[in-house]
Design an enzyme around this catalytic site. Structure first.
Site, PDB file in Angstrom:
ATOM      1  CD  GLN A   1      23.090  39.603  32.402  1.00 54.27           C
ATOM      2  OE1 GLN A   1      23.242  40.815  32.272  1.00 54.27           O
ATOM      3  NE2 GLN A   1      21.893  39.021  32.370  1.00 54.27           N
TER       4      GLN A   1
ATOM      5  CB  CYS B   1      20.638  42.869  33.234  1.00 50.48           C
ATOM      6  SG  CYS B   1      18.898  43.037  32.728  1.00 50.48           S
TER       7      CYS B   1
ATOM      8  CG  HIS C   1      20.776  44.708  28.966  1.00 48.63           C
ATOM      9  ND1 HIS C   1      20.923  43.707  29.899  1.00 48.63           N
ATOM     10  CD2 HIS C   1      22.039  45.090  28.621  1.00 48.63           C
ATOM     11  CE1 HIS C   1      22.221  43.490  30.105  1.00 48.63           C
ATOM     12  NE2 HIS C   1      22.908  44.319  29.347  1.00 48.63           N
TER      13      HIS C   1
END
Length: 537
Positions: free
Chosen positions: A340, A346, A485
């Protein structure tokens, strides 16, 4: 079961063919130590290789190309996962054919194993005798067949009556593509100069002045010695193609790098289940690492629209028969790892991977690459903000309405917000909904993974995870209530009594274990069992 029965019938047939089969022969197996020379001929590629080989129960050495390349492997017990030495010649303007040696330490995820040039003898069946150039020898055959591939191996060996040990003479290998009915590989090995003893001096490496790999060096370097740090930092810049804009940035990056070296050394000096090392993120600021995450917590009370179909008693009963290890990558339903970079997306990659896997399991195993870039560009009306972050629920609700297009039609991930093109797509794959797995339950997570996975899971990614290179990650400083995340759960496993989840990250293939990491199943490690979800078509 059919293939297993087929294999047994074949081996029974070849074992009873002819009148030369001897039932009183000892089992085919190789001595614990020996040396030999070999010539390998690939009849499919035309390549011919000459090898010399030495083997004991704890060490192996293979010399390739008449000794130009030497590979020495050492098996070790306990928390040491073996050593490997690669020795090769280099020629520069200063010297000619100087041997250079690189030492690599094994890890929990990549232990060093001894190199074998003789096949494992299990499942070989004696089929009789044949006459080769050296005289009469015994012949053994092995067959393995599945839906895609068939492998046949023939090995010729003779029995040394004085020691009752087998001495290899020749090996022939055939690998066929079962679908196409085509020969893929045909190799022939001829063995000679076999000796049952090995002089331990062949494993000596003192004369080669071996240097350790970068990951080992990060542990052994003196971080208080400026010249040492400068040397390793220069290697890091060269390896990862770092070009800083001026001296100020160079000094800033070097200081970050030094701080990370200290963190790595401090951690690796302790008794831990995982290892840290220098990787491509070693010069990144905490702010830059935040851009490599990007998860925003879902709204309070927001849950999946498809109920989890297992009761507590169901889970208890099913979990009694779960396999000890499970990995969806082996089923071919997991797409390659993405990077990414500095876009906080994410939340799109973790959820898109879950959709790709569910779609593949729903359409007979056909894996399609779906465009997470469409979520970045188009889902702003669902309480998400492209590269500035988003939630898994926002992604799912958008996919329920519009569906994900393929990368082939929409375009690949480009690390930036872009113009939305969803209305120009000829085909998308909308989902029916998503399911929240029972939180804080290892059994529920395993059952969901096996029956509905892969899963999109939220974690608290700490500074230690940034420098992770191997092992079972367990960071007691993680805050399960501070999830930042989104990643993809693809399997679970066990190593020396420790169980772990197999997790696909979005920091590139050259991070962690080929882009993945193993995280402990203990104590809801980093919040991984807090909000797991899977999609429903």
């Amino acid at each position: 079961m059919f293939l297993f029965i087929l294999k047994i019938l074949f081996l029974l047939a070849v074992s009873t063919a002819g009148n030369t089969v001897q039932d009183d022969l000892p089992e085919l197996k190789w001595s614990k130590q020996y040396s030999l020379e070999a010539k390998k001929i690939s009849l499919t590629s035309g390549l011919v290789e000459d090898l010399s080989y030495w083997r004991t129960s704890k060490k192996s050495r293979v010399d390739y190309n008449k000794g130009a390349i030497k590979q020495i492997s050492v098996k070790r017990r306990g928390k040491n996962f073996g050593l490997q030495y690669e020795i090769h010649p280099e020629t520069t303007e200063e010297y000619i054919n100087k041997f250079i040696c690189q030492k690599t330490k094994g890890s929990i995820s990549n232990p060093i194993t001894l190199t074998d040039i003789l096949p494992s003898t299990s499942d070989f069946i004696h089929t009789g005798k044949e006459i080769l150039e050296m005289g009469e020898v015994d012949k053994f055959v092995y067959l393995e067949e599945d839906l895609n591939q068939k492998t046949k191996k023939y090995i010729w060996a003779f029995l040394d009556q004085s020691s009752s040990s087998w001495i290899p003479v020749k090996l022939e290998e055939f690998v066929y593509n079962s679908w196409l009915g085509r020969l893929k590989t045909h190799n022939e090995w001829n063995y000679f100069n076999y000796k049952p003893e090995v002089n331990s001096s062949v494993f000596d490496i003192d004369q080669y002045n071996c240097t350790e790999s970068d990951d080992s060096e990060s542990t052994n370097i003196d971080v208080n010695n400026k010249s040492h740090v400068d040397r390793v930092f220069t290697k890091f810049q060269e390896k990862h193609n770092r070009n800083y804009k001026d001296e100020n940035e160079h000094e800033l990056r070097r200081q970050i790098f030094e701080n990370n070296l200290r963190l790595i050394q401090e951690h690796n000096s302790k008794d831990s289940t995982f290892t840290l090392g220098i990787n491509k993120l070693a010069d990144q600021t905490p702010e830059e690492m935040e851009r490599r995450k990007g998860l925003l917590r879902r709204k309070e009370g927001e849950t999946g629209n498809v109920p989890f179909p297992y009761t507590k008693s169901n889970l208890s009963e099913i979990s009694q028969n779960l396999p000890k290890e499970f990995d969806l990558r082996l089923l071919g339903v997991i797409s390659p790892v993405k990077d990414q970079e500095d876009c906080g997306c994410c939340w799109t990659i973790g959820t898109t991977s879950a959709v790709e896997g569910a779609l593949a399991r729903n359409n007979g195993g056909r894996l399609l690459r779906l465009a997470n870039q469409a979520l970045i560009d188009c889902a702003w009306g669902f309480n998400v903000a492209g590269c500035n972050g988003g939630s898994d629920t926002g992604a799912y609700h958008w996919m329920m309405k519009y569906g994900l297009p393929t990368e082939e039609e929409y375009g690949p991930y480009n690390n930036k917000d872009g113009f939305c093109r969803i209305h120009n797509m000829t085909k998308t794959f909308p989902i029916k909904g998503f399911t929240d797995v029972t939180p804080f339950s290892i059994e529920a997570l395993k059952v969901a993974l096996i029956n509905h996975g892969p899963l999109s899971v939220s974690i608290h990614a700490t500074d230690l995870l940034t420098s992770y290179i191997s092992g079972i990650f367990y960071d007691p400083t993680c805050d399960p209530s501070s999830l930042n995340h989104e990643v993809t759960l693809v399997g679970y496993g066990e190593y020396e009594g420790d169980t772990f989840w197999i997790v696909k990250n979005s920091w590139g293939k050259n991070w962690g274990i080929d882009g993945y990491f193993h995280i402990s199943t203990r104590d809801n490690s980093c919040g991984i069992t807090t909000e797991p979800t899977y999609v429903v078509f």
